[in-house]
Scaffold this motif. Structure first.
Motif, mmCIF file in Angstrom:
data_model
loop_
_atom_site.group_PDB
_atom_site.id
_atom_site.type_symbol
_atom_site.label_atom_id
_atom_site.label_comp_id
_atom_site.label_asym_id
_atom_site.label_seq_id
_atom_site.Cartn_x
_atom_site.Cartn_y
_atom_site.Cartn_z
ATOM 1 N N MET A 1 -8.885 45.475 23.319
ATOM 2 C CA MET A 1 -8.180 44.290 23.801
ATOM 3 C C MET A 1 -7.798 43.382 22.640
ATOM 4 S SD MET A 1 -7.601 44.218 27.093
ATOM 5 C CE MET A 1 -7.338 42.466 27.387
ATOM 6 N N SER A 2 -8.713 43.215 21.692
ATOM 7 C CA SER A 2 -8.424 42.389 20.518
ATOM 8 C C SER A 2 -7.303 43.003 19.690
ATOM 9 C CB SER A 2 -9.682 42.219 19.665
ATOM 10 O OG SER A 2 -10.695 41.567 20.378
ATOM 11 N N ASN A 3 -7.337 44.329 19.537
ATOM 12 C CA ASN A 3 -6.288 45.004 18.778
ATOM 13 C C ASN A 3 -4.938 44.873 19.476
ATOM 14 O OD1 ASN A 3 -8.080 45.843 16.807
ATOM 15 N ND2 ASN A 3 -8.472 47.815 17.782
ATOM 16 N N PHE A 4 -4.932 44.941 20.799
ATOM 17 C CA PHE A 4 -3.690 44.776 21.543
ATOM 18 C C PHE A 4 -3.087 43.400 21.272
ATOM 19 C CE2 PHE A 4 -1.098 43.661 25.184
ATOM 20 C CZ PHE A 4 -0.388 44.819 25.441
ATOM 21 N N SER A 5 -3.915 42.378 21.291
ATOM 22 C CA SER A 5 -3.439 41.029 20.996
ATOM 23 C C SER A 5 -2.892 40.941 19.581
ATOM 24 C CB SER A 5 -4.573 40.012 21.191
ATOM 25 O OG SER A 5 -4.997 39.968 22.528
ATOM 26 N N THR A 6 -3.568 41.616 18.649
ATOM 27 C CA THR A 6 -3.129 41.586 17.256
ATOM 28 C C THR A 6 -1.800 42.285 17.056
ATOM 29 O OG1 THR A 6 -5.430 41.519 16.474
ATOM 30 C CG2 THR A 6 -3.750 42.215 14.888
ATOM 31 N N TYR A 7 -1.636 43.430 17.689
ATOM 32 C CA TYR A 7 -0.441 44.242 17.467
ATOM 33 C C TYR A 7 0.746 43.843 18.335
ATOM 34 C CZ TYR A 7 -3.701 47.355 15.044
ATOM 35 O OH TYR A 7 -4.644 47.862 14.194
ATOM 36 N N VAL A 8 0.482 43.199 19.478
ATOM 37 C CA VAL A 8 1.565 42.883 20.417
ATOM 38 C C VAL A 8 1.808 41.381 20.524
ATOM 39 C CG1 VAL A 8 2.370 43.097 22.803
ATOM 40 C CG2 VAL A 8 1.117 44.991 21.732
ATOM 41 N N LEU A 9 0.770 40.621 20.867
ATOM 42 C CA LEU A 9 0.961 39.186 21.097
ATOM 43 C C LEU A 9 1.178 38.418 19.804
ATOM 44 C CD1 LEU A 9 -1.613 38.354 23.927
ATOM 45 C CD2 LEU A 9 0.708 39.261 24.097
ATOM 46 N N LEU A 10 0.417 38.744 18.769
ATOM 47 C CA LEU A 10 0.534 37.986 17.511
ATOM 48 C C LEU A 10 1.932 38.074 16.894
ATOM 49 C CD1 LEU A 10 -0.921 36.203 15.458
ATOM 50 C CD2 LEU A 10 -1.652 38.292 14.266
ATOM 51 N N PRO A 11 2.538 39.260 16.771
ATOM 52 C CA PRO A 11 3.911 39.294 16.245
ATOM 53 C C PRO A 11 4.892 38.500 17.103
ATOM 54 C CG PRO A 11 2.937 41.483 16.173
ATOM 55 C CD PRO A 11 1.996 40.623 16.962
ATOM 56 N N MET A 12 4.775 38.604 18.430
ATOM 57 C CA MET A 12 5.662 37.829 19.288
ATOM 58 C C MET A 12 5.461 36.330 19.082
ATOM 59 S SD MET A 12 6.221 39.669 22.981
ATOM 60 C CE MET A 12 4.506 39.786 23.465
ATOM 61 N N SER A 13 4.224 35.924 18.807
ATOM 62 C CA SER A 13 3.926 34.501 18.632
ATOM 63 C C SER A 13 4.759 33.872 17.528
ATOM 64 C CB SER A 13 2.436 34.314 18.320
ATOM 65 O OG SER A 13 1.622 34.800 19.365
ATOM 66 N N PHE A 14 5.040 34.640 16.490
ATOM 67 C CA PHE A 14 5.752 34.074 15.348
ATOM 68 C C PHE A 14 7.228 34.459 15.291
ATOM 69 C CE2 PHE A 14 1.335 33.945 13.996
ATOM 70 C CZ PHE A 14 1.247 32.689 13.416
ATOM 71 N N LEU A 15 7.603 35.557 15.907
ATOM 72 C CA LEU A 15 8.969 36.055 15.754
ATOM 73 C C LEU A 15 9.906 35.694 16.895
ATOM 74 C CD1 LEU A 15 8.229 39.661 14.409
ATOM 75 C CD2 LEU A 15 8.803 37.623 13.088
ATOM 76 N N CYS A 16 9.369 35.372 18.061
ATOM 77 C CA CYS A 16 10.192 35.241 19.262
ATOM 78 C C CYS A 16 10.710 33.830 19.482
ATOM 79 C CB CYS A 16 9.406 35.723 20.479
ATOM 80 S SG CYS A 16 9.080 37.491 20.482
ATOM 81 N N ALA A 17 11.368 33.270 18.484
ATOM 82 C CA ALA A 17 12.050 31.973 18.596
ATOM 83 C C ALA A 17 11.103 30.834 18.954
ATOM 84 C CB ALA A 17 13.183 32.048 19.627
ATOM 85 N N THR A 18 9.836 30.959 18.589
ATOM 86 C CA THR A 18 8.878 29.897 18.889
ATOM 87 C C THR A 18 8.937 28.783 17.850
ATOM 88 O OG1 THR A 18 7.210 31.268 17.791
ATOM 89 C CG2 THR A 18 7.275 31.316 20.196
ATOM 90 N N PHE A 19 8.935 29.144 16.576
ATOM 91 C CA PHE A 19 8.919 28.156 15.507
ATOM 92 C C PHE A 19 10.257 28.025 14.781
ATOM 93 C CE2 PHE A 19 4.515 29.715 15.826
ATOM 94 C CZ PHE A 19 3.885 28.530 16.155
ATOM 95 N N PHE A 20 11.126 29.000 14.971
ATOM 96 C CA PHE A 20 12.428 28.954 14.294
ATOM 97 C C PHE A 20 13.404 29.833 15.054
ATOM 98 C CE2 PHE A 20 9.425 31.768 12.105
ATOM 99 C CZ PHE A 20 9.999 32.999 12.347
ATOM 100 N N SER A 21 14.675 29.638 14.788
ATOM 101 C CA SER A 21 15.714 30.416 15.443
ATOM 102 C C SER A 21 15.731 31.843 14.916
ATOM 103 C CB SER A 21 17.075 29.751 15.211
ATOM 104 O OG SER A 21 18.117 30.581 15.684
ATOM 105 N N THR A 22 16.106 32.776 15.771
ATOM 106 C CA THR A 22 16.194 34.178 15.355
ATOM 107 C C THR A 22 17.555 34.522 14.758
ATOM 108 O OG1 THR A 22 16.954 34.859 17.563
ATOM 109 C CG2 THR A 22 14.566 34.856 17.164
ATOM 110 N N SER A 23 18.431 33.545 14.654
ATOM 111 C CA SER A 23 19.812 33.831 14.238
ATOM 112 C C SER A 23 19.937 34.296 12.799
ATOM 113 C CB SER A 23 20.688 32.584 14.439
ATOM 114 O OG SER A 23 20.187 31.491 13.674
ATOM 115 N N HIS A 24 18.910 34.016 11.964
ATOM 116 C CA HIS A 24 18.991 34.388 10.548
ATOM 117 C C HIS A 24 18.367 35.751 10.259
ATOM 118 C CE1 HIS A 24 20.537 30.445 9.596
ATOM 119 N NE2 HIS A 24 19.488 29.868 10.165
ATOM 120 N N PHE A 25 17.820 36.397 11.260
ATOM 121 C CA PHE A 25 17.280 37.730 11.061
ATOM 122 C C PHE A 25 18.404 38.742 10.902
ATOM 123 C CE2 PHE A 25 13.447 36.101 13.387
ATOM 124 C CZ PHE A 25 12.538 36.336 12.369
#
Length: 246
Positions: A165-189
């Motif tokens: 369960m911890s690994n799932f959070s690390t591999y799935v939720l953690l990347p989404m936490s930072f990449l999915c337009a939460t802290f910055f726009s995705t337009s520059h990717f």
């Protein structure tokens, strides 16, 4: 069916009710750090479009926090119940249908996610953020809580240890936490990276909440994508329970 759903939900509510004060206080810590760091620290010197960075980031924090809380509210306890406490069997032998059980658990996750989101919204206003909270905002927020609560259910039924369960959070939720337009726009990717990120549900939740919070139109495409994800996870969860009951 409504009585069965209420029974499952009520059990989780009683557990939460006994420690509601501590739960609310604990939910304040992470948002406070975000608001101090990004609102008072970085946000004062950055403008995003016609608004400041604090107004831009709050919907992303709400989306991120509701994802994490709703997922963990269902996933971790259910995984422990299935593997260690063996209390899941009590539900399986009870006269409660699979649809009722899954729905009750998801609603319990939604409740926790909404309480946590309400804490963040109140703190954000105290920090001077200015954004709109209306019916569309709440609809998107509830849908985000529901789909990640459903994902937590699916993960808890598939994964066979607390470490998984911890690994799932690390591999799935953690990347989404930072990449999915939460802290910055995705337009520059790069285009390929942006295409992949925009397939993820949290991206649609962040963008839809930010649009509505800024007074813009609701993205019905994002709402539709989130509904599809929810129905997928919900259906898989029901299938898992029926498979265990056979």
């Amino acid at each position: 069916m409504i009585n069965d759903i209420w029974t499952v939900f009520w059990r989780d509510w009683l557990v939460l009710k006994r420690r509601l004060g501590r739960y609310v206080f604990a939910r304040m810590i992470s948002p406070l750090l975000y608001l101090v760091a990004f609102g008072w620290g970085i946000g004062r010197n950055i403008s995003v479009g016609q608004s400041n960075y604090l107004d831009f980031i709050v919907p992303g924090i709400v989306a991120l926090n509701s994802m994490t809380i709703s997922f963990n509210a269902v996933g971790s306890p259910l995984n422990m119940s299935r593997l260690y406490h063996k209390t899941l069997e009590e539900y399986l032998i009870a006269p409660i249908g699979a649809v009722s059980f899954v729905t009750g658990k998801i609603l319990a996750g939604v409740l926790r996610g909404m309480i946590s989101s309400a804490v963040i919204i109140c703190l954000s206003f105290l920090f001077g953020a200015q954004f709109l909270v209306n019916g569309y905002f709440l609809l998107i927020l509830v849908l985000n809580c529901a789909l990640f609560a459903a994902l937590g259910f699916v993960a808890a039924m598939y994964l066979n240890s607390h470490e998984d369960m911890s690994n799932f959070s690390t591999y799935v939720l953690l990347p989404m936490s930072f990449l999915c337009a939460t802290f910055f726009s995705t337009s520059h990717f790069p285009k390929v990276v942006r295409w992949f990120i925009e397939l993820l549900p949290l991206t649609h939740a962040s963008q839809a909440l930010r649009s509505v919070a800024g007074g813009g139109a609701v993205s019905f495409l994002s709402v539709a994508v989130m509904i599809v994800y929810f129905l997928l996870f919900f259906g898989v969860g029901i299938w898992q329970i029926k498979k265990m009951s056979d």
